[in-house]
Design an enzyme around this catalytic site. Structure first.
Site, PDB file in Angstrom:
ATOM      1  N   ARG A  37      30.717  11.342 -18.618  1.00  0.00           N
ATOM      2  CA  ARG A  37      31.618  11.313 -19.785  1.00  0.00           C
ATOM      3  C   ARG A  37      31.432  10.068 -20.637  1.00  0.00           C
ATOM      4  O   ARG A  37      32.394   9.551 -21.201  1.00  0.00           O
ATOM      5  CB  ARG A  37      33.087  11.427 -19.359  1.00  0.00           C
ATOM      6  CG  ARG A  37      33.488  12.777 -18.801  1.00  0.00           C
ATOM      7  CD  ARG A  37      33.721  13.773 -19.933  1.00  0.00           C
ATOM      8  NE  ARG A  37      33.891  15.114 -19.385  1.00  0.00           N
ATOM      9  CZ  ARG A  37      35.067  15.641 -19.054  1.00  0.00           C
ATOM     10  NH1 ARG A  37      36.160  14.956 -19.232  1.00  0.00           N
ATOM     11  NH2 ARG A  37      35.121  16.861 -18.562  1.00  0.00           N
ATOM     12  N   ARG A  41      35.918  10.639 -25.856  1.00  0.00           N
ATOM     13  CA  ARG A  41      37.075  10.003 -26.490  1.00  0.00           C
ATOM     14  C   ARG A  41      37.166   8.494 -26.370  1.00  0.00           C
ATOM     15  O   ARG A  41      37.906   7.869 -27.116  1.00  0.00           O
ATOM     16  CB  ARG A  41      38.363  10.646 -25.981  1.00  0.00           C
ATOM     17  CG  ARG A  41      38.647  11.959 -26.705  1.00  0.00           C
ATOM     18  CD  ARG A  41      39.819  12.671 -26.096  1.00  0.00           C
ATOM     19  NE  ARG A  41      39.499  13.084 -24.741  1.00  0.00           N
ATOM     20  CZ  ARG A  41      40.318  13.753 -23.950  1.00  0.00           C
ATOM     21  NH1 ARG A  41      41.534  14.045 -24.365  1.00  0.00           N
ATOM     22  NH2 ARG A  41      39.947  14.122 -22.745  1.00  0.00           N
ATOM     23  N   ARG A  50      34.652  14.080 -34.558  1.00  0.00           N
ATOM     24  CA  ARG A  50      35.236  15.326 -34.046  1.00  0.00           C
ATOM     25  C   ARG A  50      36.427  15.844 -34.861  1.00  0.00           C
ATOM     26  O   ARG A  50      36.863  16.986 -34.654  1.00  0.00           O
ATOM     27  CB  ARG A  50      35.699  15.104 -32.595  1.00  0.00           C
ATOM     28  CG  ARG A  50      34.682  15.427 -31.504  1.00  0.00           C
ATOM     29  CD  ARG A  50      34.455  16.926 -31.316  1.00  0.00           C
ATOM     30  NE  ARG A  50      35.690  17.698 -31.296  1.00  0.00           N
ATOM     31  CZ  ARG A  50      36.544  17.769 -30.296  1.00  0.00           C
ATOM     32  NH1 ARG A  50      36.295  17.152 -29.183  1.00  0.00           N
ATOM     33  NH2 ARG A  50      37.648  18.476 -30.394  1.00  0.00           N
ATOM     34  N   ASP A  86      29.662  21.388 -22.414  1.00  0.00           N
ATOM     35  CA  ASP A  86      30.714  21.565 -21.410  1.00  0.00           C
ATOM     36  C   ASP A  86      30.281  22.621 -20.413  1.00  0.00           C
ATOM     37  O   ASP A  86      29.493  23.504 -20.742  1.00  0.00           O
ATOM     38  CB  ASP A  86      32.051  21.949 -22.048  1.00  0.00           C
ATOM     39  CG  ASP A  86      33.193  21.699 -21.071  1.00  0.00           C
ATOM     40  OD1 ASP A  86      33.657  20.553 -20.985  1.00  0.00           O
ATOM     41  OD2 ASP A  86      33.573  22.636 -20.358  1.00  0.00           O
ATOM     42  N   TYR A 165      37.968  27.810 -12.347  1.00  0.00           N
ATOM     43  CA  TYR A 165      38.618  28.031 -13.650  1.00  0.00           C
ATOM     44  C   TYR A 165      38.822  29.515 -13.926  1.00  0.00           C
ATOM     45  O   TYR A 165      39.861  29.930 -14.436  1.00  0.00           O
ATOM     46  CB  TYR A 165      37.780  27.403 -14.780  1.00  0.00           C
ATOM     47  CG  TYR A 165      37.914  25.895 -14.844  1.00  0.00           C
ATOM     48  CD1 TYR A 165      39.112  25.304 -15.211  1.00  0.00           C
ATOM     49  CD2 TYR A 165      36.838  25.058 -14.547  1.00  0.00           C
ATOM     50  CE1 TYR A 165      39.244  23.924 -15.268  1.00  0.00           C
ATOM     51  CE2 TYR A 165      36.958  23.677 -14.608  1.00  0.00           C
ATOM     52  CZ  TYR A 165      38.163  23.122 -14.966  1.00  0.00           C
ATOM     53  OH  TYR A 165      38.301  21.751 -15.025  1.00  0.00           O
TER      54      TYR A 165
END
Ligand code: CP3
Length: 390
Positions: A37, A41, A50, A86, A165
């Site tokens: 990561r 962010r 973004r 992702d 998921y």
């Protein structure tokens, strides 16, 4: 299958990089560093780029995905880029209704809870990925052209983490529905895992063929499983997913990239396997066909190396929580991780999980230069002792 002659491993551009050498089990001039990561962010330039674009749309916009991938490489001087994408991208591209909700994670239109749901899902044909993965191939190609000698890591989710998921319908703490399904209906579970392995395996292979120099399989939630459940219900599908890249090879000239006609050695594209809370599963996670094992922050690297039998390069395992601690605290932790990592055949420094979004990016930059500085092998000394310890 040999990679295309233009692939950066085949041309030699990335074949002698610190990352690839460490993944092959040798110790380069400095310990390589990258961060899970690292794009995202924590970087203001990411946040501003973004604005107005949804997460999965950004992944499917090659120019944007490539730019976001390059941002942390420029800023931190890390030894690898990892494609901005992702794990649910191949699910979306095969036709699954999935979105990413900010602050939460992947959310499915419909949870896959029983045999009928599995049948419906697996009717989606993984072969459509041959065409729908085009934006991913384009993003990789653009990125690799910019990265030059810095390798790009391609990645995918392991079948269990994706199935977690799919079955839960979204993020979950204990993945209880997925763990129920594997026991309640082993046939439906096996069908779900086989399909997921095919979908995610194709995603990973596409990235390597398009120019990625290494591949990482994320089984982030495998730590929810007992060793027995992992071995019986999950490992075969992870083996199948990795098999999609296991056959990819390149020839490396022993006399350097420009020496035509010299003896050469055939090498495979390195595969890293990482999970969270998987200290009890390290051996099995290696045995599914990985070259390198990623270790989270819970198990020290010397102990991880012992569990792996002393023959496997390791990646990790700075506790992400310490990125926000005072520098001397973080520095002491980094030196300890490096020291323990020295017991393994090779070590790629990383975090034990992803960069927390509130991380000060300057800490990451400082961390990279610190690791490079203290692990630098001086040409005449030829040892790996950091200056502080000599
Ligand atoms: O490491 C990198 O820099 C590459 C990018 C990357 C992303 N997702 C981008 C992303 C990677 C390697 C992933 C993998 C991924 N995605 C995993 C496995 C790794 C891990 O962290 O365990 C998992 C479990 C997912 C699923 C997922 N996608 C989650 C849990 C989230 C976070 C949700 C949130 O907002 O906290 C996402 C979204 C996501 N994927 C973001 C990024 C940068 C945040 C999206 C945003 O900026 O709004």
């Amino acid at each position: 299958m040999n990679l295309d002659a233009q692939h950066p491993l085949a041309t030699g551009l990335t074949a002698d990089s610190r990352l690839i050498r460490a993944y092959q089990g040798t110790r380069p001039d400095k310990t390589p560093v990258w961060f899970m990561r690292q794009a995202g962010r924590s970087l203001p330039e990411y946040r501003s780029l973004r604005v107005g674009t949804r997460m999965l749309d950004a992944c499917l916009e090659p120019e944007m995905a490539s730019e976001i991938t390059l941002q942390p490489v420029r800023r931190h001087n890390v030894d690898a880029g990892i494609l901005f994408s992702d794990i649910v991208i191949p699910l979306k591209l095969v036709g699954v209704d999935v979105e990413i909700v900010a602050g939460m994670g992947p959310v499915l239109g419909k949870a896959v809870r029983n045999a009928k749901d599995v049948e419906e899902l697996t009717a989606l044909d993984p072969a459509v990925l041959d065409t729908t993965l085009a934006p991913i191939r384009a993003a990789v190609a653009r990125t690799v052209a910019e990265l030059g000698a810095t390798p790009l890591i391609g990645f995918a989710g392991a079948p269990f983490t994706l199935a977690a998921y799919l079955v839960e319908g979204g993020p979950s703490k204990d993945h209880i529905h997925a763990r129920t399904l594997m026991h309640a209906d082993p046939d439906a579970w096996a069908a779900l895992m086989a399909w997921t392995a095919e979908v995610t395996g194709r995603f990973l292979r596409a990235q390597v063929l398009a120019g990625a120099s290494a591949a990482q399989l994320f089984d982030s939630w495998a730590g929810a499983l007992s060793l027995d459940d992992y071995t019986r219900y999950v490992a075969p599908a992870s083996t199948a997913a990795i098999a999609h890249v296991r056959d990819l090879t390149y020839d490396e000239s022993l006399a350097g990239p420009s020496a035509a006609g010299a003896a050469s050695v055939r090498r495979n594209v390195p595969v890293v396997h990482f999970g969270v809370g998987t200290g009890e599963l390290l051996r099995e996670m290696h045995a599914v066909g990985a070259d390198v094992v990623g270790v989270d922050y819970r198990v020290p690297l010397d102990e991880a190396n012992r569990r792996l039998g002393g023959l496997v390069p390791v990646q990790g395992n700075i506790d992400p929580a310490l990125l926000a601690a005072p520098w001397p605290v973080l520095e002491a932790h980094v030196l300890d991780v490096l020291e323990r990592g020295r017991t393994a055949p090779a070590h790629v420094l990383n975090l034990g999980h992803g960069v927390p979004p509130m991380t000060d990016p300057n800490v990451l930059t400082r961390l990279v230069s610190f690791v490079h500085e203290v692990t630098a092998v001086t040409a005449d000394a030829g040892d790996q002792s950091p200056p502080a310890a000599s």
